[in-house]
Write a protein that holds these residues in place. Structure first.
Motif, PDB file in Angstrom:
ATOM      1  N   ASN A  79      78.843 -84.913  52.959  1.00  0.00           N
ATOM      2  CA  ASN A  79      79.972 -84.132  53.452  1.00  0.00           C
ATOM      3  C   ASN A  79      79.645 -82.640  53.389  1.00  0.00           C
ATOM      4  N   GLY A  80      78.965 -82.222  52.319  1.00  0.00           N
ATOM      5  CA  GLY A  80      78.540 -80.835  52.220  1.00  0.00           C
ATOM      6  C   GLY A  80      77.557 -80.460  53.318  1.00  0.00           C
ATOM      7  N   PHE A  81      76.589 -81.360  53.611  1.00  0.00           N
ATOM      8  CA  PHE A  81      75.635 -81.100  54.693  1.00  0.00           C
ATOM      9  C   PHE A  81      76.369 -80.913  56.021  1.00  0.00           C
ATOM     10  N   ALA A  82      77.379 -81.768  56.251  1.00  0.00           N
ATOM     11  CA  ALA A  82      78.092 -81.731  57.529  1.00  0.00           C
ATOM     12  C   ALA A  82      78.862 -80.429  57.706  1.00  0.00           C
ATOM     13  N   GLN A  83      79.343 -79.855  56.612  1.00  0.00           N
ATOM     14  CA  GLN A  83      80.143 -78.643  56.717  1.00  0.00           C
ATOM     15  C   GLN A  83      79.346 -77.352  56.498  1.00  0.00           C
ATOM     16  N   ALA A  84      78.067 -77.500  56.147  1.00  0.00           N
ATOM     17  CA  ALA A  84      77.219 -76.322  55.959  1.00  0.00           C
ATOM     18  C   ALA A  84      76.901 -75.684  57.307  1.00  0.00           C
ATOM     19  N   THR A  85      76.714 -74.379  57.311  1.00  0.00           N
ATOM     20  CA  THR A  85      76.448 -73.659  58.564  1.00  0.00           C
ATOM     21  C   THR A  85      75.018 -73.124  58.648  1.00  0.00           C
ATOM     22  N   GLY A  86      74.256 -73.212  57.551  1.00  0.00           N
ATOM     23  CA  GLY A  86      72.924 -72.620  57.529  1.00  0.00           C
ATOM     24  C   GLY A  86      71.871 -73.433  58.256  1.00  0.00           C
ATOM     25  N   GLU A  87      70.837 -72.728  58.721  1.00  0.00           N
ATOM     26  CA  GLU A  87      69.673 -73.415  59.303  1.00  0.00           C
ATOM     27  C   GLU A  87      68.907 -74.155  58.217  1.00  0.00           C
ATOM     28  N   LEU A  88      68.901 -73.570  57.016  1.00  0.00           N
ATOM     29  CA  LEU A  88      68.316 -74.221  55.848  1.00  0.00           C
ATOM     30  C   LEU A  88      69.444 -74.764  54.975  1.00  0.00           C
ATOM     31  N   ILE A  89      69.255 -75.960  54.452  1.00  0.00           N
ATOM     32  CA  ILE A  89      70.237 -76.556  53.553  1.00  0.00           C
ATOM     33  C   ILE A  89      69.534 -76.897  52.243  1.00  0.00           C
ATOM     34  N   GLY A  90      70.137 -76.480  51.153  1.00  0.00           N
ATOM     35  CA  GLY A  90      69.602 -76.814  49.839  1.00  0.00           C
ATOM     36  C   GLY A  90      70.669 -77.491  49.007  1.00  0.00           C
ATOM     37  N   PHE A  91      70.255 -78.194  47.993  1.00  0.00           N
ATOM     38  CA  PHE A  91      71.245 -78.773  47.077  1.00  0.00           C
ATOM     39  C   PHE A  91      70.638 -78.912  45.693  1.00  0.00           C
ATOM     40  N   LEU A  92      71.511 -78.952  44.701  1.00  0.00           N
ATOM     41  CA  LEU A  92      71.118 -79.196  43.320  1.00  0.00           C
ATOM     42  C   LEU A  92      72.319 -79.732  42.569  1.00  0.00           C
ATOM     43  N   ASP A  93      72.079 -80.311  41.406  1.00  0.00           N
ATOM     44  CA  ASP A  93      73.151 -80.906  40.615  1.00  0.00           C
ATOM     45  C   ASP A  93      73.989 -79.829  39.928  1.00  0.00           C
ATOM     46  N   ALA A  94      75.180 -80.237  39.506  1.00  0.00           N
ATOM     47  CA  ALA A  94      76.113 -79.300  38.875  1.00  0.00           C
ATOM     48  C   ALA A  94      75.952 -79.244  37.365  1.00  0.00           C
ATOM     49  N   ASP A  95      75.024 -80.016  36.815  1.00  0.00           N
ATOM     50  CA  ASP A  95      74.955 -80.148  35.352  1.00  0.00           C
ATOM     51  C   ASP A  95      74.002 -79.173  34.673  1.00  0.00           C
ATOM     52  N   GLY A  96      73.405 -78.243  35.440  1.00  0.00           N
ATOM     53  CA  GLY A  96      72.547 -77.237  34.838  1.00  0.00           C
ATOM     54  C   GLY A  96      71.133 -77.694  34.548  1.00  0.00           C
ATOM     55  N   THR A  97      70.745 -78.884  35.002  1.00  0.00           N
ATOM     56  CA  THR A  97      69.390 -79.372  34.736  1.00  0.00           C
ATOM     57  C   THR A  97      68.362 -78.738  35.658  1.00  0.00           C
ATOM     58  N   TYR A  98      68.774 -78.368  36.867  1.00  0.00           N
ATOM     59  CA  TYR A  98      67.853 -77.781  37.842  1.00  0.00           C
ATOM     60  C   TYR A  98      68.030 -76.265  37.897  1.00  0.00           C
ATOM     61  N   PRO A  99      66.955 -75.502  38.042  1.00  0.00           N
ATOM     62  CA  PRO A  99      67.030 -74.035  38.020  1.00  0.00           C
ATOM     63  C   PRO A  99      67.244 -73.452  39.416  1.00  0.00           C
ATOM     64  N   PRO A 100      68.419 -72.960  39.733  1.00  0.00           N
ATOM     65  CA  PRO A 100      68.641 -72.351  41.046  1.00  0.00           C
ATOM     66  C   PRO A 100      67.759 -71.132  41.284  1.00  0.00           C
ATOM     67  N   GLU A 101      67.232 -70.548  40.208  1.00  0.00           N
ATOM     68  CA  GLU A 101      66.353 -69.385  40.348  1.00  0.00           C
ATOM     69  C   GLU A 101      65.069 -69.723  41.117  1.00  0.00           C
ATOM     70  N   PHE A 102      64.786 -70.996  41.285  1.00  0.00           N
ATOM     71  CA  PHE A 102      63.592 -71.416  42.029  1.00  0.00           C
ATOM     72  C   PHE A 102      63.886 -71.663  43.507  1.00  0.00           C
ATOM     73  N   PHE A 103      65.140 -71.493  43.931  1.00  0.00           N
ATOM     74  CA  PHE A 103      65.450 -71.655  45.356  1.00  0.00           C
ATOM     75  C   PHE A 103      64.626 -70.712  46.248  1.00  0.00           C
ATOM     76  N   PRO A 104      64.414 -69.458  45.851  1.00  0.00           N
ATOM     77  CA  PRO A 104      63.578 -68.601  46.707  1.00  0.00           C
ATOM     78  C   PRO A 104      62.185 -69.186  46.953  1.00  0.00           C
ATOM     79  N   GLN A 105      61.582 -69.798  45.928  1.00  0.00           N
ATOM     80  CA  GLN A 105      60.263 -70.403  46.106  1.00  0.00           C
ATOM     81  C   GLN A 105      60.329 -71.599  47.061  1.00  0.00           C
ATOM     82  N   LEU A 106      61.385 -72.402  46.941  1.00  0.00           N
ATOM     83  CA  LEU A 106      61.547 -73.548  47.838  1.00  0.00           C
ATOM     84  C   LEU A 106      61.762 -73.072  49.272  1.00  0.00           C
ATOM     85  N   CYS A 107      62.572 -72.030  49.428  1.00  0.00           N
ATOM     86  CA  CYS A 107      62.824 -71.496  50.774  1.00  0.00           C
ATOM     87  C   CYS A 107      61.551 -70.911  51.380  1.00  0.00           C
TER      88      CYS A 107
END
Length: 401
Positions: A79-107
């Motif tokens: 549902n989030g993918f369907a409503q997202a507007t970006g050319e790039l779509i990313g996701f991560l869990d809400a529990d703090g296990t994954y580091p959002p600070e690494f999104f720039p490297q993934l992008c």
């Protein structure tokens, strides 16, 4: 202008949702440095019964999507993918296990050619993953590498970035926690360029919703079932070859024993012979079934038939095209052995000396019949797969004349 839409699925995460949201919002300046001009953040509250939605609604810069009932991890993400507007779509869990600070490297990896970029928890960065889950992820990653012919270190990572345009090739995806391994399996079989970026992994905030046994079984089934829908012979062929290999080894051992004068078998030898006959016939049947399924998959996807167990054809022509003569030869060998054995028995030979050859005769005859039938079925399916192209070619030829 490139926009990254980050989707966070959340179910009863009031203890850590605010922290992870603020950490994601804080990375926007770093995203600009790698070529992402804008970021939007979507939190999908998947029917939470606590204050998750209330907390998110009070944070500026976040788009909150609410589900009246729980749809599952995969359902929330889709549902989030369907409503997202970006050319790039990313996701991560809400529990703090994954580091959002690494999104720039993934992008950055995506902007450099990657179509699906996976944050790998198993590729060298520091990880606090429990041992049981580390073992499970190692197993699933190697299983996917085996069935997909591409090295993967983390098949189930919950932190990814991908281009919106590949969603059509990835769907359908499940509603449960198995969305990530199915996404990985589909991506590899669809020829999508998968890139992995090492990321650290932390202990989650709150109690884990993942059951090692239950969800592990679902992950295993999901990977195998998805792979079967693309290249059945990759899995069924390996199983079939294993059965045939065992049968050949036992048959060779018994033949050598017979040539050395052994005429009676002990309990273990009889058991080995029994399983050799079963696994040999079953192995040929399963291998043939896998190759037949490949033709059916080709008809469904309207793509060339995948050949070869290990990435490219080993035989030329492909092995399934040789089933006809192989089956005929096997049948004739079995028939000849049977006729000679029976003739020797009728002429006075002790049947205690001939039973092994009679078993071998039956084995070769059954395998020969199976191979010939499979060859006929696959030739019909091959003709059907080419009929549309042949009809178009004939119509084009008629117009030219």
């Amino acid at each position: 202008m490139t926009t990254l839409s980050v989707v966070i699925p959340a179910y009863n995460e009031e203890g850590g949702i605010a922290e992870i949201v603020h950490r994601v919002l804080a990375i926007e300046p770093e995203l600009v440095k790698v070529g992402v001009d804008r970021m939007e953040l979507l939190v999908v509250d998947d029917g939470s019964k606590d204050r998750t939605a209330e907390i998110v609604s009070q944070i500026p810069g976040v788009r909150l999507i609410r589900h009246a009932r729980n749809r599952g991890y995969g359902g929330a993400l889709k549902n989030g993918f369907a409503q997202a507007t970006g050319e790039l779509i990313g996701f991560l869990d809400a529990d703090g296990t994954y580091p959002p600070e690494f999104f720039p490297q993934l992008c950055q990896a995506a902007l450099n050619g990657g179509e699906l970029v996976i944050g790998s928890r198993m590729a060298g960065e520091k990880s606090q993953m429990p041992l049981t889950r580390r073992i499970g992820n190692f197993f699933f990653a190697n299983l996917l590498s085996l069935v997909g012919r591409q090295r993967v270190t983390d098949s189930a990572s919950g932190m990814r970035v991908f281009w919106r345009e590949i969603l059509e090739r990835l769907y359908p995806l499940p509603d449960g926690l198995n969305l990530t391994p199915v996404m990985s399996t589909r991506a590899i079989h669809e020829g999508i360029k998968v890139v992995e970026v090492p990321i650290p992994y932390s202990e989650r905030v709150g109690r884990s919703k993942l059951s090692v046994v239950r969800d592990g079984a679902v992950f295993l089934q999901s990977i195998l079932w998805t792979a079967l829908s693309y290249n059945p012979v990759r899995i069924l062929g390996l199983i079939g070859l294993g059965g045939v290999g065992y049968a050949l080894l036992v048959g060779l051992a018994l033949l050598l024993a017979r040539l050395q004068g052994v005429t009676t078998l002990g309990p273990w030898a009889i058991a080995a012979l029994y399983w050799a006959l079963v696994s040999g016939v079953a192995g040929i049947t399963i291998f043939s079934l896998g190759t037949t399924f490949n033709y059916l998959v080709s008809l469904f996807y309207k793509r060339p038939i995948r050949q070869g167990l290990f990435g490219k054809p080993i035989f030329n022509p492909p092995l399934d095209r040789q089933f006809g003569w192989m089956g005929t030869v096997s049948f004739l060998i079995g028939l000849l052995i049977g006729i000679v054995s029976i003739a020797l028995g009728v002429s006075g030979w002790d049947f205690n000396r001939l039973w092994l050859y009679l078993l071998g005769s039956a084995f070769f005859i059954l395998i020969g019949i199976q191979l010939v039938i499979s060859w006929i079925v696959m030739r019909v399916l091959e003709d059907l797969s080419q009929r549309e192209a042949q009809a178009e070619r004939d119509m084009h030829s008629a117009h030219l004349h």
